[in-house]
Design a protein around this motif. Sequence first.
Motif, mmCIF file in Angstrom:
data_model
loop_
_atom_site.group_PDB
_atom_site.id
_atom_site.type_symbol
_atom_site.label_atom_id
_atom_site.label_comp_id
_atom_site.label_asym_id
_atom_site.label_seq_id
_atom_site.Cartn_x
_atom_site.Cartn_y
_atom_site.Cartn_z
ATOM 1 N N ALA A 133 0.856 -1.210 -0.019
ATOM 2 C CA ALA A 133 -0.138 -0.031 -0.094
ATOM 3 C C ALA A 133 0.669 1.200 0.050
ATOM 4 O O ALA A 133 0.490 2.378 -0.746
ATOM 5 C CB ALA A 133 -1.014 -0.021 1.260
ATOM 6 N N LEU A 134 1.893 1.265 0.743
ATOM 7 C CA LEU A 134 3.041 2.329 0.832
ATOM 8 C C LEU A 134 3.503 2.692 -0.695
ATOM 9 O O LEU A 134 3.432 3.751 -1.103
ATOM 10 C CB LEU A 134 4.003 2.162 1.691
ATOM 11 C CG LEU A 134 3.737 2.236 3.178
ATOM 12 C CD1 LEU A 134 4.895 1.887 4.177
ATOM 13 C CD2 LEU A 134 3.273 3.737 3.495
ATOM 14 N N ALA A 135 3.912 1.599 -1.108
ATOM 15 C CA ALA A 135 4.541 1.570 -2.630
ATOM 16 C C ALA A 135 3.576 1.890 -3.480
ATOM 17 O O ALA A 135 3.921 2.904 -4.513
ATOM 18 C CB ALA A 135 5.299 0.349 -3.035
ATOM 19 N N VAL A 136 2.412 1.674 -3.632
ATOM 20 C CA VAL A 136 1.377 1.976 -4.564
ATOM 21 C C VAL A 136 0.853 3.334 -4.312
ATOM 22 O O VAL A 136 0.947 4.259 -5.392
ATOM 23 C CB VAL A 136 0.225 1.153 -4.496
ATOM 24 C CG1 VAL A 136 -0.685 1.633 -5.387
ATOM 25 C CG2 VAL A 136 0.712 -0.417 -5.020
ATOM 26 N N TYR A 137 0.791 3.838 -3.220
ATOM 27 C CA TYR A 137 0.588 5.259 -2.794
ATOM 28 C C TYR A 137 1.637 6.233 -3.105
ATOM 29 O O TYR A 137 1.289 7.285 -3.915
ATOM 30 C CB TYR A 137 0.142 5.282 -1.347
ATOM 31 C CG TYR A 137 -0.025 6.827 -1.016
ATOM 32 C CD1 TYR A 137 -1.187 7.397 -1.107
ATOM 33 C CD2 TYR A 137 0.973 7.438 -0.196
ATOM 34 C CE1 TYR A 137 -1.711 8.630 -0.932
ATOM 35 C CE2 TYR A 137 0.779 8.832 0.216
ATOM 36 C CZ TYR A 137 -0.405 9.631 -0.157
ATOM 37 O OH TYR A 137 -0.754 10.807 0.425
ATOM 38 N N GLN A 138 2.662 5.698 -2.916
ATOM 39 C CA GLN A 138 3.957 6.687 -3.629
ATOM 40 C C GLN A 138 3.887 6.845 -4.928
ATOM 41 O O GLN A 138 4.046 8.043 -5.451
ATOM 42 C CB GLN A 138 5.066 6.216 -3.079
ATOM 43 C CG GLN A 138 6.380 7.017 -3.402
ATOM 44 C CD GLN A 138 7.536 6.253 -2.927
ATOM 45 O OE1 GLN A 138 7.767 4.993 -2.900
ATOM 46 N NE2 GLN A 138 8.897 7.166 -2.760
ATOM 47 N N GLN A 139 3.510 5.889 -6.061
ATOM 48 C CA GLN A 139 3.719 6.000 -7.195
ATOM 49 C C GLN A 139 2.300 6.601 -7.929
ATOM 50 O O GLN A 139 2.233 7.040 -8.866
ATOM 51 C CB GLN A 139 3.767 4.503 -7.766
ATOM 52 C CG GLN A 139 4.996 3.805 -7.233
ATOM 53 C CD GLN A 139 6.320 4.752 -7.815
ATOM 54 O OE1 GLN A 139 6.412 5.067 -9.154
ATOM 55 N NE2 GLN A 139 7.533 4.371 -7.068
ATOM 56 N N GLU A 140 1.368 6.472 -7.108
ATOM 57 C CA GLU A 140 -0.186 6.806 -7.824
ATOM 58 C C GLU A 140 -0.658 7.907 -7.434
ATOM 59 O O GLU A 140 -1.318 8.843 -8.134
ATOM 60 C CB GLU A 140 -0.947 5.682 -7.497
ATOM 61 C CG GLU A 140 -0.781 4.363 -7.920
ATOM 62 C CD GLU A 140 -0.801 4.254 -9.666
ATOM 63 O OE1 GLU A 140 -1.824 4.837 -10.216
ATOM 64 O OE2 GLU A 140 -0.043 3.508 -10.456
ATOM 65 N N HIS A 141 -0.466 8.704 -6.044
ATOM 66 C CA HIS A 141 -1.281 9.734 -5.565
ATOM 67 C C HIS A 141 -1.073 10.856 -6.293
ATOM 68 O O HIS A 141 -1.940 11.824 -6.603
ATOM 69 C CB HIS A 141 -0.814 10.058 -4.233
ATOM 70 C CG HIS A 141 0.561 10.515 -3.803
ATOM 71 N ND1 HIS A 141 1.361 9.833 -3.900
ATOM 72 C CD2 HIS A 141 0.454 11.894 -3.593
ATOM 73 C CE1 HIS A 141 2.626 10.793 -3.545
ATOM 74 N NE2 HIS A 141 1.993 12.176 -3.231
ATOM 75 N N ALA A 142 0.117 11.212 -7.162
ATOM 76 C CA ALA A 142 0.387 12.229 -7.808
ATOM 77 C C ALA A 142 0.329 12.400 -9.246
ATOM 78 O O ALA A 142 0.530 13.064 -9.829
ATOM 79 C CB ALA A 142 1.416 13.077 -7.265
ATOM 80 N N ALA A 143 0.039 11.068 -9.796
ATOM 81 C CA ALA A 143 0.022 10.614 -11.352
ATOM 82 C C ALA A 143 -1.125 11.369 -11.901
ATOM 83 O O ALA A 143 -2.088 11.247 -11.375
ATOM 84 C CB ALA A 143 0.049 9.147 -11.387
ATOM 85 N N PRO A 144 -0.949 11.812 -13.082
ATOM 86 C CA PRO A 144 -2.112 12.506 -13.856
ATOM 87 C C PRO A 144 -3.071 11.349 -14.132
ATOM 88 O O PRO A 144 -2.870 10.041 -14.476
ATOM 89 C CB PRO A 144 -1.474 12.825 -15.252
ATOM 90 C CG PRO A 144 -0.171 12.931 -14.833
ATOM 91 C CD PRO A 144 0.104 11.811 -13.766
#
Length: 237
Positions: A133-144
Motif C-alpha cells: 500500500a505504501l509503494a502504490v500510494y507513493q507511485q499513484e497519488h500524484a500521477a495524472p
Amino acid sequence: MDDDSRTTRWEHRAEVPLAVASMLFLTAYAIHVLAHGLPEAWRDLCLAVTLASWGMFAVDYAVRWRLSGQGHRFVRTHWLDTVVLVLPLLRPVRVVKVYEAVQRRQGRPRLSLHARVITYAGLSVALLGFAGALAVYQQEHAAPGATIRTFGDSVWWTCSTLATVGYGDVTPVTAAGRVIAVGLMACGLALLGAVTGSFSAWLLQVFSSEDERRAAAPAPDERPAAPPANRERPPES
C-alpha cells in the motif's frame, strides 16, 4: 570449519539485527511516504535510515554469497533472497522467520503445524499489504488521471488485490504501480493457497481421527454382556 557451519553461524548471528533493520526500513519508508508536511531534515533522516537498512541487507547477501562458495550458482539457488535484495519492501516478512526461529529455540513450538502456517500467512499478508500500500500510494497519488489519491484508497485497493477480488473501483495507472500490482496478486494467490491447503489438511486430520475413534469403539452387539445378577440361594434345610 566447513562453509555450511560458517554460513549457519552467520545466519544465527544476523537474523535478529536484520529483523530490526527490516522494521526500521519499513518505518522510515512509511514516514517518508506519508508525512508530507515533515521538515526536510527529518525526511532526509528517514531516507538515510532506509538506505542504511538496505545496505545491511546487501552486506548480509554478500557475506552469505562469499561463505557459500557457490559462485554464480548462489544467485540461482537463492533466487528469493536476490528478489528481496532488489525489492527491499519484502524484507519485513523476515520478522516471521525470526518468530519461527525463536519458537524452535524454546523447544517444541506452541502452535500446531496447521496453526503455524495460518499464523505465518496472516503475518505475511499484513506486512506485505502495508508495504504494498505504501509503494502504490507513493507511485499513484500524484500521477495524472490516478484513482488512488489517498493512503486509504491504496489500502483498500491492496486488500482487494491480495484477496484476489479486484473490484476495479480504483486501479493503478502508472507502470510502477502495475508492476507492484502483479507482485501483490502473485503473493495473494500463494498465501491464499497456503492457508486454504493448511485448513483443508486440518479438517481431513480431524475427520480421520474421528473415524479412527469410531472404528476402534466396539459395536453395540459386540459389547460384553453384563454379568448375571446374584440370585439368592435357597435356605438350607
